[in-house]
Design a protein around this motif. Structure first.
Motif, PDB file in Angstrom:
ATOM      1  N   PHE A 177       0.825  -1.213   0.000  1.00 42.27           N
ATOM      2  CA  PHE A 177       0.000   0.000   0.000  1.00 42.27           C
ATOM      3  C   PHE A 177       0.860   1.265   0.000  1.00 42.27           C
ATOM      4  O   PHE A 177       0.516   2.268  -0.641  1.00 42.27           O
ATOM      5  CB  PHE A 177      -0.955  -0.017   1.192  1.00 42.27           C
ATOM      6  CG  PHE A 177      -1.909  -1.175   1.146  1.00 42.27           C
ATOM      7  CD1 PHE A 177      -2.900  -1.231   0.181  1.00 42.27           C
ATOM      8  CD2 PHE A 177      -1.787  -2.223   2.049  1.00 42.27           C
ATOM      9  CE1 PHE A 177      -3.776  -2.303   0.119  1.00 42.27           C
ATOM     10  CE2 PHE A 177      -2.656  -3.304   2.003  1.00 42.27           C
ATOM     11  CZ  PHE A 177      -3.651  -3.351   1.029  1.00 42.27           C
ATOM     12  N   TYR A 178       1.988   1.213   0.691  1.00 41.33           N
ATOM     13  CA  TYR A 178       2.911   2.359   0.666  1.00 41.33           C
ATOM     14  C   TYR A 178       3.441   2.571  -0.740  1.00 41.33           C
ATOM     15  O   TYR A 178       3.473   3.703  -1.245  1.00 41.33           O
ATOM     16  CB  TYR A 178       4.070   2.114   1.627  1.00 41.33           C
ATOM     17  CG  TYR A 178       5.203   3.107   1.468  1.00 41.33           C
ATOM     18  CD1 TYR A 178       5.093   4.412   1.947  1.00 41.33           C
ATOM     19  CD2 TYR A 178       6.385   2.745   0.799  1.00 41.33           C
ATOM     20  CE1 TYR A 178       6.122   5.322   1.788  1.00 41.33           C
ATOM     21  CE2 TYR A 178       7.411   3.647   0.630  1.00 41.33           C
ATOM     22  CZ  TYR A 178       7.284   4.939   1.128  1.00 41.33           C
ATOM     23  OH  TYR A 178       8.314   5.837   0.948  1.00 41.33           O
ATOM     24  N   ARG A 179       3.873   1.497  -1.404  1.00 39.93           N
ATOM     25  CA  ARG A 179       4.421   1.606  -2.758  1.00 39.93           C
ATOM     26  C   ARG A 179       3.352   2.084  -3.729  1.00 39.93           C
ATOM     27  O   ARG A 179       3.628   2.879  -4.633  1.00 39.93           O
ATOM     28  CB  ARG A 179       4.973   0.246  -3.184  1.00 39.93           C
ATOM     29  CG  ARG A 179       5.419   0.151  -4.642  1.00 39.93           C
ATOM     30  CD  ARG A 179       6.456   1.175  -5.018  1.00 39.93           C
ATOM     31  NE  ARG A 179       7.669   1.031  -4.224  1.00 39.93           N
ATOM     32  CZ  ARG A 179       8.731   1.835  -4.358  1.00 39.93           C
ATOM     33  NH1 ARG A 179       8.701   2.842  -5.217  1.00 39.93           N
ATOM     34  NH2 ARG A 179       9.801   1.649  -3.613  1.00 39.93           N
ATOM     35  N   MET A 180       2.116   1.639  -3.531  1.00 39.89           N
ATOM     36  CA  MET A 180       1.028   2.057  -4.419  1.00 39.89           C
ATOM     37  C   MET A 180       0.797   3.563  -4.319  1.00 39.89           C
ATOM     38  O   MET A 180       0.644   4.256  -5.329  1.00 39.89           O
ATOM     39  CB  MET A 180      -0.248   1.292  -4.057  1.00 39.89           C
ATOM     40  CG  MET A 180      -1.307   1.295  -5.132  1.00 39.89           C
ATOM     41  SD  MET A 180      -2.717   0.244  -4.674  1.00 39.89           S
ATOM     42  CE  MET A 180      -1.920  -1.376  -4.692  1.00 39.89           C
ATOM     43  N   ARG A 181       0.788   4.072  -3.090  1.00 37.93           N
ATOM     44  CA  ARG A 181       0.604   5.522  -2.897  1.00 37.93           C
ATOM     45  C   ARG A 181       1.774   6.297  -3.487  1.00 37.93           C
ATOM     46  O   ARG A 181       1.594   7.333  -4.138  1.00 37.93           O
ATOM     47  CB  ARG A 181       0.467   5.843  -1.404  1.00 37.93           C
ATOM     48  CG  ARG A 181      -0.819   5.360  -0.768  1.00 37.93           C
ATOM     49  CD  ARG A 181      -1.064   6.030   0.578  1.00 37.93           C
ATOM     50  NE  ARG A 181       0.045   5.802   1.503  1.00 37.93           N
ATOM     51  CZ  ARG A 181       0.128   4.768   2.330  1.00 37.93           C
ATOM     52  NH1 ARG A 181      -0.831   3.838   2.326  1.00 37.93           N
ATOM     53  NH2 ARG A 181       1.148   4.634   3.156  1.00 37.93           N
ATOM     54  N   LEU A 182       3.006   5.796  -3.272  1.00 34.51           N
ATOM     55  CA  LEU A 182       4.196   6.482  -3.759  1.00 34.51           C
ATOM     56  C   LEU A 182       4.218   6.531  -5.280  1.00 34.51           C
ATOM     57  O   LEU A 182       4.501   7.578  -5.878  1.00 34.51           O
ATOM     58  CB  LEU A 182       5.449   5.773  -3.232  1.00 34.51           C
ATOM     59  CG  LEU A 182       6.791   6.439  -3.508  1.00 34.51           C
ATOM     60  CD1 LEU A 182       6.876   7.789  -2.814  1.00 34.51           C
ATOM     61  CD2 LEU A 182       7.943   5.539  -3.040  1.00 34.51           C
ATOM     62  N   ASP A 183       3.901   5.405  -5.923  1.00 36.70           N
ATOM     63  CA  ASP A 183       3.914   5.353  -7.385  1.00 36.70           C
ATOM     64  C   ASP A 183       2.827   6.251  -7.974  1.00 36.70           C
ATOM     65  O   ASP A 183       3.050   6.938  -8.973  1.00 36.70           O
ATOM     66  CB  ASP A 183       3.724   3.914  -7.863  1.00 36.70           C
ATOM     67  CG  ASP A 183       4.971   3.069  -7.679  1.00 36.70           C
ATOM     68  OD1 ASP A 183       6.060   3.646  -7.523  1.00 36.70           O
ATOM     69  OD2 ASP A 183       4.859   1.830  -7.709  1.00 36.70           O
ATOM     70  N   THR A 184       1.664   6.260  -7.359  1.00 32.18           N
ATOM     71  CA  THR A 184       0.578   7.111  -7.853  1.00 32.18           C
ATOM     72  C   THR A 184       0.960   8.586  -7.751  1.00 32.18           C
ATOM     73  O   THR A 184       0.724   9.377  -8.681  1.00 32.18           O
ATOM     74  CB  THR A 184      -0.709   6.851  -7.039  1.00 32.18           C
ATOM     75  OG1 THR A 184      -1.068   5.473  -7.156  1.00 32.18           O
ATOM     76  CG2 THR A 184      -1.851   7.719  -7.543  1.00 32.18           C
TER      77      THR A 184
END
Length: 295
Positions: free
Chosen positions: A256-263
């Protein structure tokens, strides 16, 4: 096992007939090694062109007595490098990629550093671009993905595999999990895997920015299509490395952290109207998640 003092320079190659000549000549021109035993090992990683014959001719022409070619049939740069390490007779190893042109004292500088600093296990130099044609405007922003530039002149967490020098004893029991570059794939990360392994053994890593080598960039690698291929390779590499660190637990990778960062990254570059960076990140993000999902 006690190793003989000296340095083994390793060049791994795959279908490198168009670029290996200046690389090998830069090795044969190394200075300051009169009192240091050293050798050149070329690892043929299943080439299908004339690379092997060309390398053999260059060895003969050089009259360098301590050069040889070995073969690694298993495709993948990490496997080729491991073959080179296993074939080396000296206690210090230096990787030179098949498109690197080392300055005349490059090998001696890094060898001396490790000899004088026992707490360091790995040391790297600084790759400077030698482009076949004028570089496009976007190239400056993406030098790091071409393994160019100096991260920091001093202690670092890792260095590029190109021009990397290290103590052989660190990797006596090392078995690479990543293939690194393989065929047309631009996935990498083998250098990061090796550096993390050295750190886990208690060694420090140093980069010496004023010890430079030229990294040849052919014109076909100075296109946006190739840049975006490298972005996909970077995404794949990031996913593979983090899975290795987390013992293949996908949820432990911080989904979830990576998803937010990539977005956030994608929208930032979109709003800045930085089209090249946006498409680069889009390719990287796509490859990262596809690799993670399929693992």
């Amino acid at each position: 096992m006690v190793q003989e003092k000296g340095i083994s320079v390793i060049i791994c190659f795959y279908n490198s007939s168009s670029r290996i000549t200046p690389t090998m000549k830069s090795i044969f021109c190394q200075e300051g090694l009169e009192a240091v035993p050293w050798e050149l090992i070329l690892v043929d990683n299943a080439s299908t062109d004339t690379s092997v014959a060309l390398a053999q001719d260059l060895i003969k022409e050089s009259s360098f007595p301590n050069a040889r070619i070995v073969s690694e049939s298993k495709p993948g740069l990490n496997y080729a490098r491991k073959k080179g390490i296993d074939s080396a007779q000296y206690d210090t190893i230096l990787f030179c990629d098949d498109d690197n042109w080392l300055n005349t004292r490059y090998v001696k500088t890094l060898y001396d550093f490790l000899e004088e600093n026992e707490s360091y296990g790995v040391v790297g130099g600084n790759g400077v671009e030698a482009c076949e044609i004028e570089a496009p405007a976007w190239f400056e922003k993406f030098k790091s993905i071409y393994a160019l530039g100096c991260r920091r002149d001093g202690d670092v967490t890792n260095v590029y595999g190109a021009g990397m020098c290290f103590r052989k004893s660190i990797f006596d029991d090392f078995e690479p999990k990543m293939t690194d570059r393989k065929g047309k794939s631009l996935s990498s990360g083998g250098d990061s895997e090796m550096c993390e392994y050295a750190v886990s053994k208690g060694y420090k890593i140093r980069q010496i920015c004023d010890n430079t080598f030229q990294h040849f960039i052919p014109k076909d690698r100075l296109t946006k299509s190739y840049l975006y291929r490298m972005a996909r390779g970077k995404g794949q590499t990031m996913a593979q490395l983090i899975l290795l660190r987390k013992n293949n637990s996908k949820m432990a990778t911080g989904v979830f952290y990576r998803m937010r960062l990539d977005t956030k990254k994608l929208f930032t570059h979109l709003f800045k109207l930085d089209n090249v960076r946006f498409v680069f990140e889009l390719n990287r993000v796509y490859s990262y998640w596809i690799t993670l999902i399929r693992a």
